[in-house]
Design a protein around this motif. Structure first.
Motif, PDB file in Angstrom:
ATOM      1  N   SER A  69       0.702  -1.201   0.307  1.00 15.71           N
ATOM      2  CA  SER A  69      -0.061   0.050  -0.001  1.00 15.71           C
ATOM      3  C   SER A  69       0.502   1.662  -0.118  1.00 15.71           C
ATOM      4  CB  SER A  69      -0.860   0.024   1.495  1.00 15.71           C
ATOM      5  OG  SER A  69      -2.000  -0.974   1.274  1.00 15.71           O
ATOM      6  N   LEU A  70       0.554   2.414  -0.881  1.00 18.44           N
ATOM      7  CA  LEU A  70       1.095   4.063  -0.411  1.00 18.44           C
ATOM      8  C   LEU A  70       0.127   4.803  -0.472  1.00 18.44           C
ATOM      9  CD1 LEU A  70       2.967   4.949  -4.078  1.00 18.44           C
ATOM     10  CD2 LEU A  70       0.712   6.391  -2.494  1.00 18.44           C
ATOM     11  N   ILE A  71       0.386   4.989   0.646  1.00 21.02           N
ATOM     12  CA  ILE A  71      -0.648   5.775   1.495  1.00 21.02           C
ATOM     13  C   ILE A  71      -0.341   7.051   1.833  1.00 21.02           C
ATOM     14  CG2 ILE A  71      -2.531   6.743   3.730  1.00 21.02           C
ATOM     15  CD1 ILE A  71      -2.462   3.759   4.840  1.00 21.02           C
ATOM     16  N   GLU A  72      -1.108   8.323   0.596  1.00 19.22           N
ATOM     17  CA  GLU A  72      -0.779   9.024   0.797  1.00 19.22           C
ATOM     18  C   GLU A  72      -1.421  10.353   1.119  1.00 19.22           C
ATOM     19  OE1 GLU A  72      -0.691  13.716  -2.153  1.00 19.22           O
ATOM     20  OE2 GLU A  72      -1.093  11.301  -3.010  1.00 19.22           O
ATOM     21  N   PHE A  73      -0.917  11.051   1.939  1.00 16.75           N
ATOM     22  CA  PHE A  73      -1.625  12.222   2.849  1.00 16.75           C
ATOM     23  C   PHE A  73      -1.602  13.266   1.900  1.00 16.75           C
ATOM     24  CE2 PHE A  73      -0.161   9.562   6.615  1.00 16.75           C
ATOM     25  CZ  PHE A  73      -1.645   9.415   6.827  1.00 16.75           C
ATOM     26  N   TYR A  74      -2.852  14.344   2.080  1.00 11.59           N
ATOM     27  CA  TYR A  74      -2.923  15.501   0.912  1.00 11.59           C
ATOM     28  C   TYR A  74      -4.092  16.847   2.072  1.00 11.59           C
ATOM     29  CZ  TYR A  74      -7.435  14.339  -0.524  1.00 11.59           C
ATOM     30  OH  TYR A  74      -8.635  13.802  -0.221  1.00 11.59           O
ATOM     31  N   ALA A  75      -3.734  17.593   1.206  1.00  8.50           N
ATOM     32  CA  ALA A  75      -4.918  19.066   1.007  1.00  8.50           C
ATOM     33  C   ALA A  75      -5.609  19.451  -0.333  1.00  8.50           C
ATOM     34  CB  ALA A  75      -4.759  19.487   1.738  1.00  8.50           C
ATOM     35  N   ASP A  76      -6.786  19.880   0.034  1.00  7.44           N
ATOM     36  CA  ASP A  76      -6.977  19.874  -1.795  1.00  7.44           C
ATOM     37  C   ASP A  76      -6.411  21.552  -1.928  1.00  7.44           C
ATOM     38  OD1 ASP A  76      -9.046  18.143  -1.694  1.00  7.44           O
ATOM     39  OD2 ASP A  76     -10.640  19.045  -0.537  1.00  7.44           O
ATOM     40  N   GLU A 114      -4.624   9.164  12.044  1.00  9.50           N
ATOM     41  CA  GLU A 114      -3.864   8.590  10.718  1.00  9.50           C
ATOM     42  C   GLU A 114      -2.691   9.514  11.021  1.00  9.50           C
ATOM     43  OE1 GLU A 114      -7.289   7.841  10.380  1.00  9.50           O
ATOM     44  OE2 GLU A 114      -7.722   5.637  10.701  1.00  9.50           O
ATOM     45  N   VAL A 115      -2.876  10.611  11.070  1.00 10.26           N
ATOM     46  CA  VAL A 115      -2.643  12.114  10.682  1.00 10.26           C
ATOM     47  C   VAL A 115      -1.709  11.668  12.322  1.00 10.26           C
ATOM     48  CG1 VAL A 115      -1.917  14.382  10.592  1.00 10.26           C
ATOM     49  CG2 VAL A 115      -3.791  13.779   9.099  1.00 10.26           C
ATOM     50  N   ASP A 116      -2.085  11.549  13.021  1.00 12.26           N
ATOM     51  CA  ASP A 116      -1.172  11.482  14.048  1.00 12.26           C
ATOM     52  C   ASP A 116      -0.384  10.351  14.009  1.00 12.26           C
ATOM     53  OD1 ASP A 116      -2.053  14.078  15.539  1.00 12.26           O
ATOM     54  OD2 ASP A 116      -3.648  12.722  15.939  1.00 12.26           O
ATOM     55  N   ARG A 117      -0.294   9.387  14.000  1.00 12.15           N
ATOM     56  CA  ARG A 117       0.054   7.833  13.796  1.00 12.15           C
ATOM     57  C   ARG A 117       1.311   7.932  12.476  1.00 12.15           C
ATOM     58  NH1 ARG A 117      -3.710   4.601  12.067  1.00 12.15           N
ATOM     59  NH2 ARG A 117      -4.898   4.761  14.308  1.00 12.15           N
ATOM     60  N   TYR A 118       1.371   8.821  11.607  1.00  9.26           N
ATOM     61  CA  TYR A 118       2.312   8.718  11.086  1.00  9.26           C
ATOM     62  C   TYR A 118       2.960   9.976  11.214  1.00  9.26           C
ATOM     63  CZ  TYR A 118       0.078   4.075   9.586  1.00  9.26           C
ATOM     64  OH  TYR A 118      -0.632   3.351   9.000  1.00  9.26           O
ATOM     65  N   ASP A 119       2.224  11.022  12.579  1.00  4.47           N
ATOM     66  CA  ASP A 119       3.468  12.285  12.136  1.00  4.47           C
ATOM     67  C   ASP A 119       3.779  12.967  11.233  1.00  4.47           C
ATOM     68  OD1 ASP A 119       4.802  13.542  13.998  1.00  4.47           O
ATOM     69  OD2 ASP A 119       6.775  12.876  13.464  1.00  4.47           O
ATOM     70  N   VAL A 120       2.338  12.879  10.459  1.00  3.87           N
ATOM     71  CA  VAL A 120       2.392  14.192   9.201  1.00  3.87           C
ATOM     72  C   VAL A 120       2.671  15.454   9.320  1.00  3.87           C
ATOM     73  CG1 VAL A 120       0.930  14.387   7.548  1.00  3.87           C
ATOM     74  CG2 VAL A 120       0.877  12.821   8.175  1.00  3.87           C
ATOM     75  N   ASN A 121       3.575  16.526   9.210  1.00  2.00           N
ATOM     76  CA  ASN A 121       3.752  17.171   9.759  1.00  2.00           C
ATOM     77  C   ASN A 121       5.001  18.592   8.024  1.00  2.00           C
ATOM     78  OD1 ASN A 121       6.541  16.411   8.647  1.00  2.00           O
ATOM     79  ND2 ASN A 121       7.403  15.937  10.559  1.00  2.00           N
TER      80      ASN A 121
END
Length: 188
Positions: A69-76, A114-121
């Motif tokens: 899997s490839l998970i992308e964290f993004y914003a519009d 998920e944002v917290d778990r993967y430390d999205v910064n």
């Protein structure tokens, strides 16, 4: 006694001119509305980010179905995310049966755990997982088509992630032993 009115007589040329102006104004408004409609995508499918996000599997499903899997964290609003979206769409389309591509919008409170778990910064942020759902790497920043293809090929084949700027493998720390350790203030 006749009353006089101060309104000038209406001739047919003045009435016709008003009617022509109104028709011209309506035509210009219609053309502007059509132009705006076409600039916003018209009747075409949703923008790639929105389309990918809608068709994405839930993260838990993607991480447990036996495919990498490839998970992308993004914003519009993220320009780098928008620029990368067509390449992500191509990767998803070409490798649909071999690789799960999941998009999670950081502005959606549903994905906050998920944002917290993967430390999205920073966004876009890509998280890479092997077929068993174990994390194997991360990339922060926009990726071009070639980079996404190389990363996807490595995930699909089970190979190490290619070396490129902003990409790091995930290391797993060994579990701590459960024996009690003396604290820094302990004198026993």
């Amino acid at each position: 006694m006749a009353q006089s009115t101060n309104t000038p007589p209406v001739d047919s040329n003045t009435a016709a001119l008003g009617r022509r102006e109104r028709m011209l104004l309506a035509a210009v408004a219609a053309l502007l509305a059509l132009g705006l409609f076409l600039l916003r995508g018209g009747l075409s499918p949703a923008a790639p980010l929105e389309k990918l996000a809608r068709q994405s599997l839930e993260p838990a499903v993607a991480l447990s179905n036996g495919r990498p899997s490839l998970i992308e964290f993004y914003a519009d609003w993220c320009e780098a995310c928008q620029a990368m979206a067509p390449a992500m769409e191509r990767v998803e389309g070409e490798h649909h049966e071999q690789l799960d591509v999941v998009l999670l919008n950081v502005d959606n409170p549903r994905w906050q755990p998920e944002v917290d778990r993967y430390d999205v910064n920073g966004i876009p942020q890509l998280e890479f997982f092997d077929a068993s759902g174990a994390p194997i790497g991360r990339a922060v920043g926009a990726r071009n088509q070639g980079e996404l293809e190389a990363l996807s090929a490595a995930l699909i084949s089970g190979s190490p992630l290619p070396a490129m700027a902003g990409v790091a493998e995930t290391s797993v720390l060994p579990k701590a032993e459960t024996t009690a350790m003396a604290g820094p203030r302990s004198h026993s």
